[in-house]
Enzyme design. Structure first.
Site, PDB file in Angstrom:
ATOM      1  N   ARG A  81      38.317  47.437  44.369  1.00 59.33           N
ATOM      2  CA  ARG A  81      39.573  47.288  43.604  1.00 59.33           C
ATOM      3  C   ARG A  81      40.213  48.613  43.256  1.00 59.33           C
ATOM      4  O   ARG A  81      39.538  49.621  43.118  1.00 59.33           O
ATOM      5  CB  ARG A  81      39.288  46.596  42.264  1.00 59.33           C
ATOM      6  CG  ARG A  81      38.915  45.198  42.364  1.00 59.33           C
ATOM      7  CD  ARG A  81      39.027  44.549  41.006  1.00 59.33           C
ATOM      8  NE  ARG A  81      37.874  44.768  40.155  1.00 59.33           N
ATOM      9  CZ  ARG A  81      37.797  44.376  38.894  1.00 59.33           C
ATOM     10  NH1 ARG A  81      38.842  43.788  38.327  1.00 59.33           N
ATOM     11  NH2 ARG A  81      36.712  44.575  38.189  1.00 59.33           N
ATOM     12  N   ASN A  94      38.794  41.124  52.550  1.00 51.43           N
ATOM     13  CA  ASN A  94      37.338  41.237  52.620  1.00 51.43           C
ATOM     14  C   ASN A  94      36.708  40.064  53.375  1.00 51.43           C
ATOM     15  O   ASN A  94      35.648  40.219  53.983  1.00 51.43           O
ATOM     16  CB  ASN A  94      36.737  41.389  51.215  1.00 51.43           C
ATOM     17  CG  ASN A  94      36.874  42.816  50.707  1.00 51.43           C
ATOM     18  OD1 ASN A  94      37.246  43.712  51.474  1.00 51.43           O
ATOM     19  ND2 ASN A  94      36.596  43.039  49.439  1.00 51.43           N
ATOM     20  N   HIS A 174      31.617  36.202  38.886  1.00 52.60           N
ATOM     21  CA  HIS A 174      31.752  37.636  38.593  1.00 52.60           C
ATOM     22  C   HIS A 174      33.245  37.947  38.441  1.00 52.60           C
ATOM     23  O   HIS A 174      33.887  38.469  39.333  1.00 52.60           O
ATOM     24  CB  HIS A 174      31.129  38.411  39.755  1.00 52.60           C
ATOM     25  CG  HIS A 174      31.051  39.886  39.542  1.00 52.60           C
ATOM     26  ND1 HIS A 174      30.569  40.461  38.386  1.00 52.60           N
ATOM     27  CD2 HIS A 174      31.382  40.917  40.354  1.00 52.60           C
ATOM     28  CE1 HIS A 174      30.621  41.775  38.507  1.00 52.60           C
ATOM     29  NE2 HIS A 174      31.114  42.073  39.686  1.00 52.60           N
TER      30      HIS A 174
HETATM   31  N1  APR Z   1      31.616  46.778  58.840  1.00 55.18           N
HETATM   32  C1  APR Z   1      30.870  47.742  58.243  1.00 55.18           C
HETATM   33  N2  APR Z   1      31.339  48.518  57.239  1.00 55.18           N
HETATM   34  C2  APR Z   1      32.604  48.332  56.840  1.00 55.18           C
HETATM   35  C3  APR Z   1      33.438  47.346  57.435  1.00 55.18           C
HETATM   36  C4  APR Z   1      32.896  46.561  58.482  1.00 55.18           C
HETATM   37  N3  APR Z   1      33.612  45.609  59.100  1.00 55.18           N
HETATM   38  N4  APR Z   1      34.651  47.403  56.811  1.00 55.18           N
HETATM   39  C5  APR Z   1      34.563  48.372  55.869  1.00 55.18           C
HETATM   40  N5  APR Z   1      33.341  48.928  55.891  1.00 55.18           N
HETATM   41  C6  APR Z   1      32.822  50.023  55.058  1.00 55.18           C
HETATM   42  C7  APR Z   1      33.817  51.145  54.821  1.00 55.18           C
HETATM   43  O1  APR Z   1      33.905  52.008  55.964  1.00 55.18           O
HETATM   44  C8  APR Z   1      33.236  51.835  53.595  1.00 55.18           C
HETATM   45  O2  APR Z   1      32.356  52.894  53.936  1.00 55.18           O
HETATM   46  O3  APR Z   1      32.534  49.565  53.737  1.00 55.18           O
HETATM   47  C9  APR Z   1      32.446  50.720  52.887  1.00 55.18           C
HETATM   48  C10 APR Z   1      32.978  50.371  51.502  1.00 55.18           C
HETATM   49  O4  APR Z   1      32.742  51.458  50.683  1.00 55.18           O
HETATM   50  P1  APR Z   1      33.725  51.905  49.481  1.00 55.18           P
HETATM   51  O5  APR Z   1      35.128  51.902  49.961  1.00 55.18           O
HETATM   52  O6  APR Z   1      33.154  53.137  48.890  1.00 55.18           O
HETATM   53  O7  APR Z   1      33.614  50.675  48.441  1.00 55.18           O
HETATM   54  P2  APR Z   1      32.450  50.430  47.359  1.00 55.18           P
HETATM   55  O8  APR Z   1      32.847  51.043  46.076  1.00 55.18           O
HETATM   56  O9  APR Z   1      31.139  50.767  47.956  1.00 55.18           O
HETATM   57  O10 APR Z   1      32.586  48.849  47.173  1.00 55.18           O
HETATM   58  C11 APR Z   1      32.221  47.963  48.219  1.00 55.18           C
HETATM   59  O11 APR Z   1      31.391  46.306  46.719  1.00 55.18           O
HETATM   60  O12 APR Z   1      31.432  46.207  44.388  1.00 55.18           O
HETATM   61  C12 APR Z   1      32.046  45.765  45.582  1.00 55.18           C
HETATM   62  O13 APR Z   1      34.346  45.388  44.941  1.00 55.18           O
HETATM   63  C13 APR Z   1      33.481  46.221  45.666  1.00 55.18           C
HETATM   64  O14 APR Z   1      34.125  44.883  47.563  1.00 55.18           O
HETATM   65  C14 APR Z   1      33.726  46.185  47.154  1.00 55.18           C
HETATM   66  C15 APR Z   1      32.347  46.539  47.741  1.00 55.18           C
END
Ligand code: APR
Length: 308
Positions: A81, A94, A174
């Site tokens: 978010r 997502n 959540h």
């Molecule tokens: N396959 C693998 N990895 C992916 C894909 C995919 N199809 N799409 C995105 N990613 C990776 C991104 O490249 C990134 O490294 O997912 C990671 C997400 O990391 P952040 O942007 O740092 O987000 P983060 O804070 O880790 O949150 C991830 O968890 O708490 C929840 O709401 C939050 O939905 C979010 C998730």
């Protein structure tokens, strides 16, 4: 050695990996679609191991073949978010990520337990369950462990007592309609209703409900990751060490609490097989209607996601 794979090597994924490695719970594989990030973070974490003295392997990859034979796959892939966003605002974007990730997990790790973190977590857990076709005891969403940790933190700040003595319980989805249960939240066995005024408790509940947004508001560029990462490690430990811990998790309900065909947070027994039992605590009419109200929000979310 047991193996935990983490899909998404972003903030939550990398933090969870570090907590899991530091506790020597399992070898860890970090997987991401971005090249270099999981490899870089995996190598950096491995280089911390001689100093921190943890003796497990941490590896980064872009290839699903590397997650084969994982006991647990933690899913953190997807968007987080930004200020002003609700978790449900992330749903459509997502859901596409979770679809891709779930197909790959089903193909490479058909026996694994999935722990879903990606938000809106209750809907994404349902989505992963549908796509993988895994039995419901092997698909679990993280909600209550994190929300309960936030509730416990605020109670400890208010009462000036150790977090170690607080046993919190937060049920429901959540989101803002989560259901913290003061009657079942204790400090060394003493319900907080005996230690704090109703007004104070209401304030702590409100802060807990908005706990994620409070962090998003401060960080501005992303959402929380230390506490979510720690919550992942606690769930992984309960499962891999067959601890049979009673923790609130988002699980598939099939009539329990008069709720069905949805994933929502309730107390469960977590052990080696995953969700080994769903605990049905006695709720008064206000608590039960709050839980059912929270469930309805995610029912609507799922209906919206699967709308033709
Ligand atoms: N396959 C693998 N990895 C992916 C894909 C995919 N199809 N799409 C995105 N990613 C990776 C991104 O490249 C990134 O490294 O997912 C990671 C997400 O990391 P952040 O942007 O740092 O987000 P983060 O804070 O880790 O949150 C991830 O968890 O708490 C929840 O709401 C939050 O939905 C979010 C998730």
């Amino acid at each position: 050695m047991k193996k935990v794979s983490i899909i998404g090597a972003g903030n939550v994924g990398a933090t969870a990996a570090l907590f899991i490695a530091q506790k020597e719970l399992a070898d860890v594989v970090l997987l991401d679609i971005v090249e270099g990030i999981p490899q870089g973070k995996g190598l950096d974490m491995s280089e911390a191991s001689p100093i921190q003295r943890f003796d497990v392997k941490v590896k980064g990859t872009n290839d699903y073949a590397a997650i084969a034979d994982s006991n647990i796959v933690v899913v953190t892939a997807g968007m987080a978010r930004k200020p002003g966003m609700d978790r449900l605002d992330l749903m459509h974007k997502n859901a596409k990520v979770i679809e891709d990730v779930s197909r790959n997990i089903a193909e490479t790790c058909p026996e694994a337990i999935i722990i879903m973190i990606t938000n809106p977590v209750d809907v994404m857990t349902y989505h992963a369950w549908k796509i993988t076709g895994f039995p419901k005891k092997r698909v679990i969403g993280q909600a209550g462990v994190l929300d309960s940790a936030r509730f416990a933190t605020f109670i400890s700040m208010e009462l000036d007592v150790s977090v170690e003595d607080i046993s919190p319980m937060v049920l429901g989805g959540h989101g803002d309609e989560m259901v913290p249960l003061p009657r079942y939240t204790t400090v060394s066995g003493i319900p907080i209703t005996e230690l704090l005024s109703q007004e104070k408790i209401e304030k702590l509940i409100e802060r807990t409900r908005k706990g994620g947004a409070e962090i998003v508001g401060l960080l501005k560029t992303g959402s929380a990751f230390y506490a979510p990462g720690a919550a992942v490690a606690q769930m992984v430990e309960a499962i891999l060490n067959d601890k049979k811990r009673i923790l609130p998790c988002s699980v598939y309900l099939d009539g329990e609490y008069n709720i069905d065909d949805i994933f929502i947070g309730v107390p469960v027994k977590l052990g080696y097989k995953g969700v080994e039992d769903i605990i049905q605590v006695n709720l008064n009419s206000d608590e039960l209607s709050a839980l059912q109200n929270s469930a309805q929000i995610y029912k609507n979310g799922i209906a919206n996601l699967y709308k033709k």
